[in-house]
Motif scaffolding. Structure first.
Motif, PDB file in Angstrom:
ATOM      1  N   ALA A   1     -50.955 -21.565 -13.305  1.00 11.87           N
ATOM      2  CA  ALA A   1     -50.405 -21.666 -11.985  1.00 11.87           C
ATOM      3  C   ALA A   1     -49.224 -23.354 -12.858  1.00 11.87           C
ATOM      4  O   ALA A   1     -48.355 -22.687 -12.626  1.00 11.87           O
ATOM      5  N   LYS A   2     -50.049 -23.979 -13.535  1.00 10.53           N
ATOM      6  CA  LYS A   2     -49.491 -24.934 -14.078  1.00 10.53           C
ATOM      7  C   LYS A   2     -48.614 -25.196 -15.027  1.00 10.53           C
ATOM      8  O   LYS A   2     -47.937 -24.975 -15.909  1.00 10.53           O
ATOM      9  N   GLU A   3     -49.033 -23.652 -15.939  1.00 11.13           N
ATOM     10  CA  GLU A   3     -48.332 -23.497 -17.349  1.00 11.13           C
ATOM     11  C   GLU A   3     -46.920 -22.605 -17.567  1.00 11.13           C
ATOM     12  O   GLU A   3     -46.604 -22.470 -18.064  1.00 11.13           O
ATOM     13  N   LEU A   4     -46.688 -22.719 -16.026  1.00  8.06           N
ATOM     14  CA  LEU A   4     -45.568 -20.845 -15.763  1.00  8.06           C
ATOM     15  C   LEU A   4     -44.810 -22.008 -16.211  1.00  8.06           C
ATOM     16  O   LEU A   4     -44.408 -22.890 -15.591  1.00  8.06           O
ATOM     17  N   PRO A   5     -43.856 -21.170 -17.027  1.00  9.42           N
ATOM     18  CA  PRO A   5     -42.725 -21.757 -17.470  1.00  9.42           C
ATOM     19  C   PRO A   5     -41.612 -22.233 -15.739  1.00  9.42           C
ATOM     20  O   PRO A   5     -41.293 -21.045 -15.247  1.00  9.42           O
ATOM     21  N   ARG A   6     -41.202 -23.392 -15.682  1.00 11.80           N
ATOM     22  CA  ARG A   6     -39.995 -23.250 -14.617  1.00 11.80           C
ATOM     23  C   ARG A   6     -38.915 -23.916 -14.482  1.00 11.80           C
ATOM     24  O   ARG A   6     -38.845 -24.529 -15.366  1.00 11.80           O
ATOM     25  N   PRO A   7     -37.821 -23.598 -14.489  1.00 17.52           N
ATOM     26  CA  PRO A   7     -36.475 -23.972 -14.780  1.00 17.52           C
ATOM     27  C   PRO A   7     -35.769 -25.171 -14.035  1.00 17.52           C
ATOM     28  O   PRO A   7     -35.260 -25.128 -13.078  1.00 17.52           O
ATOM     29  N   LEU A   8     -36.965 -26.530 -14.376  1.00 14.09           N
ATOM     30  CA  LEU A   8     -36.835 -27.357 -13.398  1.00 14.09           C
ATOM     31  C   LEU A   8     -35.403 -28.403 -13.827  1.00 14.09           C
ATOM     32  O   LEU A   8     -35.081 -29.061 -12.696  1.00 14.09           O
TER      33      LEU A   8
ATOM     34  N   GLU B   1     -38.804 -18.083 -26.708  1.00  9.84           N
ATOM     35  CA  GLU B   1     -38.448 -19.178 -26.117  1.00  9.84           C
ATOM     36  C   GLU B   1     -37.267 -19.493 -24.804  1.00  9.84           C
ATOM     37  O   GLU B   1     -37.069 -19.563 -24.327  1.00  9.84           O
ATOM     38  N   SER B   2     -36.572 -19.082 -25.373  1.00  6.13           N
ATOM     39  CA  SER B   2     -34.967 -18.424 -24.849  1.00  6.13           C
ATOM     40  C   SER B   2     -34.993 -18.213 -23.592  1.00  6.13           C
ATOM     41  O   SER B   2     -34.719 -17.574 -22.836  1.00  6.13           O
ATOM     42  N   LEU B   3     -35.775 -17.426 -23.650  1.00  8.55           N
ATOM     43  CA  LEU B   3     -36.080 -16.245 -22.631  1.00  8.55           C
ATOM     44  C   LEU B   3     -37.132 -16.724 -21.056  1.00  8.55           C
ATOM     45  O   LEU B   3     -37.617 -15.979 -20.589  1.00  8.55           O
ATOM     46  N   LYS B   4     -37.284 -17.829 -21.260  1.00 10.02           N
ATOM     47  CA  LYS B   4     -38.975 -17.288 -20.529  1.00 10.02           C
ATOM     48  C   LYS B   4     -38.974 -17.955 -19.427  1.00 10.02           C
ATOM     49  O   LYS B   4     -39.835 -17.735 -18.766  1.00 10.02           O
ATOM     50  N   PHE B   5     -37.661 -18.036 -18.825  1.00  2.29           N
ATOM     51  CA  PHE B   5     -37.100 -18.346 -17.721  1.00  2.29           C
ATOM     52  C   PHE B   5     -37.054 -17.157 -16.604  1.00  2.29           C
ATOM     53  O   PHE B   5     -36.470 -16.998 -15.656  1.00  2.29           O
ATOM     54  N   LEU B   6     -36.749 -16.031 -17.613  1.00  2.79           N
ATOM     55  CA  LEU B   6     -36.196 -14.479 -17.211  1.00  2.79           C
ATOM     56  C   LEU B   6     -37.241 -13.827 -15.994  1.00  2.79           C
ATOM     57  O   LEU B   6     -37.012 -13.155 -14.893  1.00  2.79           O
ATOM     58  N   MET B   7     -38.257 -14.518 -16.718  1.00  7.07           N
ATOM     59  CA  MET B   7     -39.643 -13.649 -15.412  1.00  7.07           C
ATOM     60  C   MET B   7     -38.825 -14.092 -14.441  1.00  7.07           C
ATOM     61  O   MET B   7     -39.636 -13.673 -13.214  1.00  7.07           O
ATOM     62  N   LEU B   8     -39.175 -15.568 -14.579  1.00  8.98           N
ATOM     63  CA  LEU B   8     -39.598 -16.347 -13.095  1.00  8.98           C
ATOM     64  C   LEU B   8     -37.790 -15.442 -12.103  1.00  8.98           C
ATOM     65  O   LEU B   8     -37.691 -15.964 -11.217  1.00  8.98           O
TER      66      LEU B   8
ATOM     67  N   LYS C   1     -28.468 -21.605  -9.042  1.00  6.95           N
ATOM     68  CA  LYS C   1     -29.471 -22.259  -8.368  1.00  6.95           C
ATOM     69  C   LYS C   1     -29.862 -21.406  -7.101  1.00  6.95           C
ATOM     70  O   LYS C   1     -30.222 -22.160  -6.515  1.00  6.95           O
ATOM     71  N   LEU C   2     -29.235 -21.017  -7.001  1.00 11.04           N
ATOM     72  CA  LEU C   2     -29.433 -19.913  -5.671  1.00 11.04           C
ATOM     73  C   LEU C   2     -30.146 -19.047  -5.790  1.00 11.04           C
ATOM     74  O   LEU C   2     -31.536 -19.108  -5.010  1.00 11.04           O
ATOM     75  N   LEU C   3     -31.037 -18.489  -7.352  1.00  9.40           N
ATOM     76  CA  LEU C   3     -31.549 -17.496  -7.385  1.00  9.40           C
ATOM     77  C   LEU C   3     -33.490 -18.768  -7.433  1.00  9.40           C
ATOM     78  O   LEU C   3     -33.837 -18.356  -7.081  1.00  9.40           O
ATOM     79  N   TYR C   4     -32.776 -19.981  -8.309  1.00  9.81           N
ATOM     80  CA  TYR C   4     -34.222 -21.165  -8.126  1.00  9.81           C
ATOM     81  C   TYR C   4     -33.921 -22.415  -7.353  1.00  9.81           C
ATOM     82  O   TYR C   4     -33.338 -23.527  -8.363  1.00  9.81           O
ATOM     83  N   PRO C   5     -33.483 -22.203  -6.770  1.00  9.44           N
ATOM     84  CA  PRO C   5     -33.105 -23.656  -5.403  1.00  9.44           C
ATOM     85  C   PRO C   5     -34.072 -24.961  -6.286  1.00  9.44           C
ATOM     86  O   PRO C   5     -35.763 -25.129  -6.617  1.00  9.44           O
ATOM     87  N   SER C   6     -34.029 -25.983  -5.866  1.00  9.67           N
ATOM     88  CA  SER C   6     -34.123 -26.972  -6.192  1.00  9.67           C
ATOM     89  C   SER C   6     -35.030 -28.034  -4.812  1.00  9.67           C
ATOM     90  O   SER C   6     -34.459 -27.959  -3.883  1.00  9.67           O
ATOM     91  N   LEU C   7     -36.115 -28.380  -4.961  1.00 14.12           N
ATOM     92  CA  LEU C   7     -36.677 -28.845  -4.062  1.00 14.12           C
ATOM     93  C   LEU C   7     -37.000 -30.251  -4.422  1.00 14.12           C
ATOM     94  O   LEU C   7     -37.770 -30.812  -5.244  1.00 14.12           O
ATOM     95  N   ILE C   8     -36.542 -31.172  -3.558  1.00 16.11           N
ATOM     96  CA  ILE C   8     -37.007 -32.551  -3.850  1.00 16.11           C
ATOM     97  C   ILE C   8     -37.606 -33.523  -2.659  1.00 16.11           C
ATOM     98  O   ILE C   8     -37.235 -32.796  -1.432  1.00 16.11           O
TER      99      ILE C   8
ATOM    100  N   SER D   1     -34.029 -41.496  -9.734  1.00 13.35           N
ATOM    101  CA  SER D   1     -36.202 -41.274  -8.791  1.00 13.35           C
ATOM    102  C   SER D   1     -36.206 -39.607  -7.989  1.00 13.35           C
ATOM    103  O   SER D   1     -36.798 -39.351  -7.790  1.00 13.35           O
ATOM    104  N   ILE D   2     -34.460 -39.268  -7.255  1.00 10.82           N
ATOM    105  CA  ILE D   2     -35.196 -38.490  -6.360  1.00 10.82           C
ATOM    106  C   ILE D   2     -34.507 -36.737  -6.735  1.00 10.82           C
ATOM    107  O   ILE D   2     -34.215 -35.932  -6.583  1.00 10.82           O
ATOM    108  N   GLU D   3     -33.913 -36.400  -8.472  1.00 12.43           N
ATOM    109  CA  GLU D   3     -33.838 -35.704  -8.391  1.00 12.43           C
ATOM    110  C   GLU D   3     -34.993 -35.622  -9.390  1.00 12.43           C
ATOM    111  O   GLU D   3     -34.303 -34.387 -10.396  1.00 12.43           O
ATOM    112  N   ARG D   4     -35.818 -35.050  -9.215  1.00  9.88           N
ATOM    113  CA  ARG D   4     -36.978 -34.779 -10.142  1.00  9.88           C
ATOM    114  C   ARG D   4     -37.806 -33.363  -7.962  1.00  9.88           C
ATOM    115  O   ARG D   4     -37.371 -33.073  -8.030  1.00  9.88           O
ATOM    116  N   ARG D   5     -37.276 -32.503  -9.337  1.00  9.92           N
ATOM    117  CA  ARG D   5     -37.250 -30.958  -8.709  1.00  9.92           C
ATOM    118  C   ARG D   5     -38.943 -30.660  -8.856  1.00  9.92           C
ATOM    119  O   ARG D   5     -39.584 -30.717  -9.452  1.00  9.92           O
TER     120      ARG D   5
END
Lengths: 1021, 136
Positions: A275-282, A820-827, A867-874, A892-896
């Motif tokens: 799970a740690k390796e999965l690409p995420r659009p943070l 590489e360009s579609l790494k977030f497509l699945m998510l 943003k709606l599909l993958y919201p940020s969690l801070i 410092s709080i911008e880390r998603r």
């Protein structure tokens, strides 16, 4: 990512490149210029004209698909010392746009970044070459003089298809594995990646001096100019870049795609992804900028984004691209300060356009015959330049007035349209408000908020002093208000005959705001009190709609409907539906999401015809049939705002902000939009809120910066002969000031012959946007389940085709590969399936909210959608507890954080932000300090009753500052705060837990499972 | 005498139906080539949709009572389809979605035309056949 800085790892492998590479004198280098060209490290980079971009995801460069590296490595080392060996062709020739580019190399204009570019020469003005992705051609400033004659070598010899067999010599010389970043290592995407470069880099430096790693300067391709010697075909064939991912280079593999290893869980045979390796659009949405380098005069991607930054050259190639092929247009996107769109007035001449294809003059047209003619870039017709627009050409073929002509240098420009572009005098901005005053509306307090907000916005309505305004209210009867400027108080006129609607005093119901200002003020002051004792339960919505239509039919404009009770009287009445669980999962399910009464579709069509745009604000706590009401907005370029169970005390602020934005944002009236492209390509389907007036003309009665439209294109000819395709979006509209204008966005994209290039230039954001719109449309004719599986199937097909490009050469079992360009497509695909509009079934989302979400998604620009599909969690508690805060500490709080339950620490305080609302999650054992400071006395009570207000302490002020900052990033919607405490059921469930898209919820799979499913289907179907 | 009346009415009805479908097809093609706006196009199409359904109904009915079973069965699928559309309230062209459904609407009508042509040919054949029967 393991794929960035591709070429580097091979350096050490290179035996004796130093003689050339190190040779400082340009002249000595010249003969071999092409050699380094096929050789990854950028040996000389004295003053990189473009900022080093090593750190940027390489996708911006385009993946190193066929960089020099692979081809170089296999070449026998001796070669490099032997000048007699024809150097390999310039990299760009062999790997990209073979034929077309060369013309363009001679192209006069160099990217602005270049300080002293060669003077322009004849030929097309586009500075459009593809900086060969990771080809590290060095750029020698000294060697820059214009090179009119281009190497003809590669002309017309396209790169071998990816499947081509590897040239013999290449195969023999397998790269020394010693230099490979350990093969398995590369698969771990994120971690491995960052580590690789440095050591290589230092090796690199030894030879070449300080070099910004992996940089391809924008004009590197110019280098091609030097390479006349390499003659022709023979070496070309041999030294052609090995097709991407050819077996010869494992290194190439790292460069070509990203992959994830499937691991086996110890002790079992279950396969899992780590799970740690999965690409995420943070980092949120990243706009593609690879085209900006090739075609710097393209419009900004905020206006127009293609699903892939290239066009397939043939139908057969297009059919192998299983992802949508199309564009997402946001014609009026807000531009940051300092980048305002220039306005051009051609008067007294008319707007300069191509005679045949009607393309507007743009940076890519070429002027010839001493400036008397211009050649249309789209249809290549030679047009006369109108005498008013004539300017001489200088020695280099550029117009002398180029600098004063923004339309010839910028991709986005606004033309002032002369009278030929009007069918009637430009309309003034018109706002008509239709307000429900039945008992539930009164009780919710909606009327008060609305009246107050409208009043506060009166001064800022666009178009002063021409703005017109009018009001009508309805319950079981319809009330009009005569607001003639001569009156002091508005006069109420009641129409109770619902079957035969007529409009009393048709001239005085819609009045000029500046003339009748005092009457309007008086009306808005008295509106809330006027109906406070109303006990009427009914709603004659349909007849009221007709009445509003009659009032507005003369001018058109914007109709804002505030609706609180299910329409129950007269035409267009609706009934409760959607509470029947048995319908779900059957063939009748989609009917619930369609308008029940054809009346609404007919009205929408009529509205659109008369230039009326409808915005629906719905407030009901009961079923209110958004599916039917939303239809009004759907075909009139409107918008649906839904506030379920509206209470002014809680939701008032949200309504106030959103209504305010709706009223004062710059609006384009009575607009039509068309997207043009050259022959051979046609836009076939359009998706969004608009009505088609002819096959390719979108009627948009009112449009603003918050609306985006998507379209798909198809190839009409089996083979495209051009090397560049141009798209031009033209929006003809009336500005609020009364001027008729045409906003034109022009974009050039390369036509490619290679599927890998399509994948390399793919734009996940645009693809996801099209996917969502297609999925939402599918829910209108099919089951939710079908729409979801269609999304999955499309992703699988796309990845499968991609895998086929590489799988043969590489042993890729147990490995999921993707560009590489579609790494977030699945998510994003997963997030789409779990979005409000597509999620679950009957019980998961109320029907109205589902429909409202669907309508919203159909209009959202890409950034907001992602943003709606993958919201940020801070996480914010650490920041709040910090003793001292510097001004810029907000960073410092911008880390998603990844959207999974594991990110939530029970001691923390988190903000979940999807662009539409904030959810503040309080951990179970959060320090009581925080709770107390933030919530005041409420902290122990039920959080559902508590509201977040600023308390008089540092912590609360800081939190407010954080929220304000988050809101400021996007002002289209107001994010209302919802507070929830860990373990507070069921609120926590539907507010937050259901939205953690990476987690398994109910019948939905989690991220890792989803990837596994996709990976299996890709490999086994 | 009844037979003569039957044949005359058959040909009149078939030809009227063909004309109506042709008219709708022309409107759809015009729409495709942008010679007409969707509002006019759909409202004109919708004007003839119901008459077309009714005439087909009459045609079926006359065949039924005249005992021309084969012709009746030939036209039955189309009749059934029309009735289904009507009861689902989907028989009228929808101006808002007309462009998305253009292909489908056209194909639907072309299919109906093909069906009618088959019926027409068959009717002529059977007329010739009955005439030759009479002669002998």
């Amino acid at each position: 990512m393991g794929t960035e800085n591709p070429g580097r790892p091979t350096f050490p492998a290179r035996p004796v490149s130093s003689p050339f590479a190190a040779a400082p004198a340009p002249q000595t280098v010249t003969p071999f210029a092409s050699m380094p060209g096929s050789d990854p490290p950028p040996p000389f980079r004295p003053t990189p004209p473009a900022p080093p971009q090593a750190s940027s995801p390489f996708s911006s460069f385009g993946p190193p698909v066929r960089p020099g590296a692979p081809s170089f490595r296999p070449a026998p080392p001796g070669r490099f010392n032997d000048p007699s060996v024809p150097p390999p062709p310039p990299p760009q020739s062999s790997n990209f746009l073979p034929a077309g580019n060369f013309q363009q190399f001679s192209a006069p204009q160099f990217p602005p970044a270049q300080p002293r570019g060669p003077p322009p020469m004849m030929g097309q003005p586009q500075p459009s070459f593809q900086p060969p992705p990771a080809v590290q051609t060095q750029s020698f400033p000294a060697s820059f003089p214009p090179q009119p004659q281009m190497p003809h070598v590669p002309m017309g010899s396209p790169p071998p298809p990816p499947s081509a067999t590897t040239p013999g010599p290449l195969g023999t010389n397998v790269p020394p594995t010693a230099y490979q970043p350990s093969f398995p290592g590369y698969a771990r995407m994120q971690p491995g990646a960052e580590i690789q470069p440095p050591p290589m880099h230092s090796a690199n430096q030894g030879n070449y001096g300080p070099v910004p790693p992996a940089q391809s300067s924008p004009f590197a391709p110019n280098q091609g100019g030097y390479v006349q010697q390499p003659p022709v075909a023979a070496p070309l064939g041999m030294q052609h870049m090995p097709p991407p991912g050819s077996a010869s280079s494992i290194q190439g593999l790292t460069e070509d795609f990203s992959s994830l290893a499937v691991q086996t869980r110890p002790g079992t045979i279950d396969q899992v992804f780590d799970a740690k390796e999965l690409p995420r659009p943070l980092d949120g949405d990243v706009e593609p900028n690879n085209l900006a380098e090739m075609y710097p005069m393209n419009c900004n991607p905020r206006y127009l984004r293609l699903t892939t930054g290239a066009l397939p050259s043939s139908q057969s190639l297009a059919s192998r691209w299983h992802l949508p092929l199309g564009a997402v247009v946001c014609p009026l996107a807000e531009s940051p300060d300092g980048e305002e769109v220039p306005t051009v007035n051609f008067a007294p001449a008319s707007v300069v356009r191509c005679r045949r294809c009607r393309t507007y003059v743009n940076p890519y047209v070429t002027f010839t015959e001493a400036g008397r003619k211009f050649r249309c870039n789209v249809c290549t017709l030679l047009n006369d330049v109108p005498s008013e627009y004539y300017a001489q050409l200088d020695a280099t073929g550029r117009r002398v007035d180029l600098n004063q002509r923004p339309e010839l240098t910028q991709g986005t420009v606004e033309f002032v349209a002369p009278t030929e572009y009007m069918v009637r005098p430009p309309m003034p901005p018109v706002y008509f408000f239709l307000i429900d005053v039945s008992i539930s509306a009164v009780k919710s307090g909606m009327i008060e908020v609305v009246a107050e907000t409208i009043k506060s916005c009166l001064d800022e309505l666009p178009g002063f002093p021409r703005t017109q305004i009018g009001f009508a209210t309805f319950d079981s009867t319809i009330h009009f208000y005569n607001m003639k400027s001569s009156l002091t108080q508005p006069q109420m006129l009641v129409v109770s005959d619902l079957d035969d609607i007529f409009v009393p005093l048709p001239d005085d119901l819609l009045v000029n705001l500046s003339e009748s200002r005092s009457v309007v003020d008086a009306f808005l002051d008295s509106l809330p009190t006027m109906f406070q004792d109303n006990v009427n339960l009914e709603s004659a919505f349909g007849p009221a709609l007709k009445a509003a239509f009659m009032v507005m039919s003369q001018l058109g404009g914007k109709l804002l409907i505030f609706q609180n009770t299910l329409p129950s009287l007269g035409i267009g009445r609706l009934r409760l539906r959607g509470d029947d669980t048995r319908v779900y999962g059957t063939d009748k399910e989609h009917g619930l999401r369609l308008p029940e009464d054809p009346f609404y579709k007919q009205m929408a069509a009529e509205f659109s015809k008369l230039q009326i745009s409808v915005n629906v604000y719905a407030f009901s706590d009961k079923y209110t049939d958004i599916a039917s009401l939303g239809t009004l907005a759907k075909y009139t370029a409107g918008q649906v705002y839904y506030y379920p169970a509206f209470q002014s005390a809680i939701h008032g602020e949200k309504l106030r902000h959103e209504l305010r934005r709706d009223l004062i944002r710059e609006t384009a009236w009575e607009a039509v939009m068309r997207i043009r492209c050259a022959k051979g390509v046609r836009f076939t389907t359009y998706h969004g809120n608009f009505m088609l007036r002819s096959t390719d003309l979108l009627a948009l009665p009112a449009v603003d910066c918050d609306k985006a439209f998507a379209m798909q294109l198809s190839l009409e000819e089996t083979l495209l002969t051009t090397q560049t395709m141009y798209f031009q979006v033209a929006l003809l509209y009336t500005a609020s000031c009364g001027e008729r204008r045409i906003r034109v966005h022009t974009m050039a994209v390369p036509v490619v012959t290679d599927l890998a290039d399509l994948y390399r230039l793919a734009d996940t954001g645009a693809i996801v946007s099209l996917f969502s719109r297609l999925a939402i449309e599918k829910t209108l004719s099919q089951k939710l389940e079908d729409a979801r599986s269609a999304v999955q199937q499309k992703i699988v097909k796309g990845l499968k085709e991609y895998r086929n490009l590489y799988a043969v050469q590489h042993r890729l079992a147990n490995r999921m590969i993707y560009p590489e360009s579609l790494k977030f497509l699945m998510l994003y695909g997963l997030a789409l399936c779990k979005s409000m509009a597509l999620r679950g079934g009957f019980g998961d989302v109320p029907l109205d909210e589902r429909c409202a979400a669907g309508h919203t998604i159909m209009t959202l620009p890409i950034k907001r959608l992602l943003k709606l599909l993958y919201p940020s969690l801070i996480r914010v508690d650490e920041y709040l507890l910090k003793a001292s805060v510097q001004a810029d500490d907000l960073k410092s709080i911008e880390r998603r954080l990844p959207l999974t339950g594991e990110s939530l620490d029970y001691r923390g305080l988190y903000i979940y932000d999807d662009g539409f609302r904030f959810i503040l999650w309080f951990g179970k054992v959060i320090s009581p300090d925080i709770a107390k400071n933030l919530l005041g006395a409420d902290f122990a009570a039920e959080l559902s009753k508590a509201t977040l207000i600023e308390h008089n302490n540092e912590m609360s002020r800081r939190l407010m500052k954080v929220l304000e900052k988050l809101r400021n990033t996007d002002r289209a919607y107001y994010q209302l705060c919802h507070l929830v405490r860990q373990g507070e059921q069921p609120k926590e469930g539907f507010l937050l837990l259901a939205n953690l898209v990476e987690d398994q919820m109910g019948g939905n799979s989690g991220y890792a499972d989803w990837m596994l499913q996709i990976s299996r289907q890709v490999q086994h179907t | 005498m009844a037979e003569v009346l039957y044949w005359i009415s058959t040909f009149v009805l078939i030809l009227t139906l063909l004309c109506m479908l042709g008219y709708q097809l022309i409107l759809l093609v015009d729409l495709e080539f942008d010679y007409i706006n969707p509002y006019d196009s759909t409202s004109r199409i919708n004007q003839v949709v119901l008459p077309e359904f009714i005439i087909l109904g009459i045609f079926c009915f006359t065949n039924l009572i005249a005992g021309h079973w084969f012709t009746f069965f030939l036209s039955l699928p189309c009749m059934y389809y029309n009735a289904r559309l009507y009861f689902k309230r989907e028989h009228l062209a929808d101006v808002t979605e007309i462009y998305n459904k253009l292909k489908w609407e056209k194909n639907k009508r072309l299919f109906k035309v093909a069906n009618l042509v088959i019926i027409f040919v068959f009717s002529i054949l059977s007329l010739v056949w009955t005439l030759t029967e009479d002669v002998h």
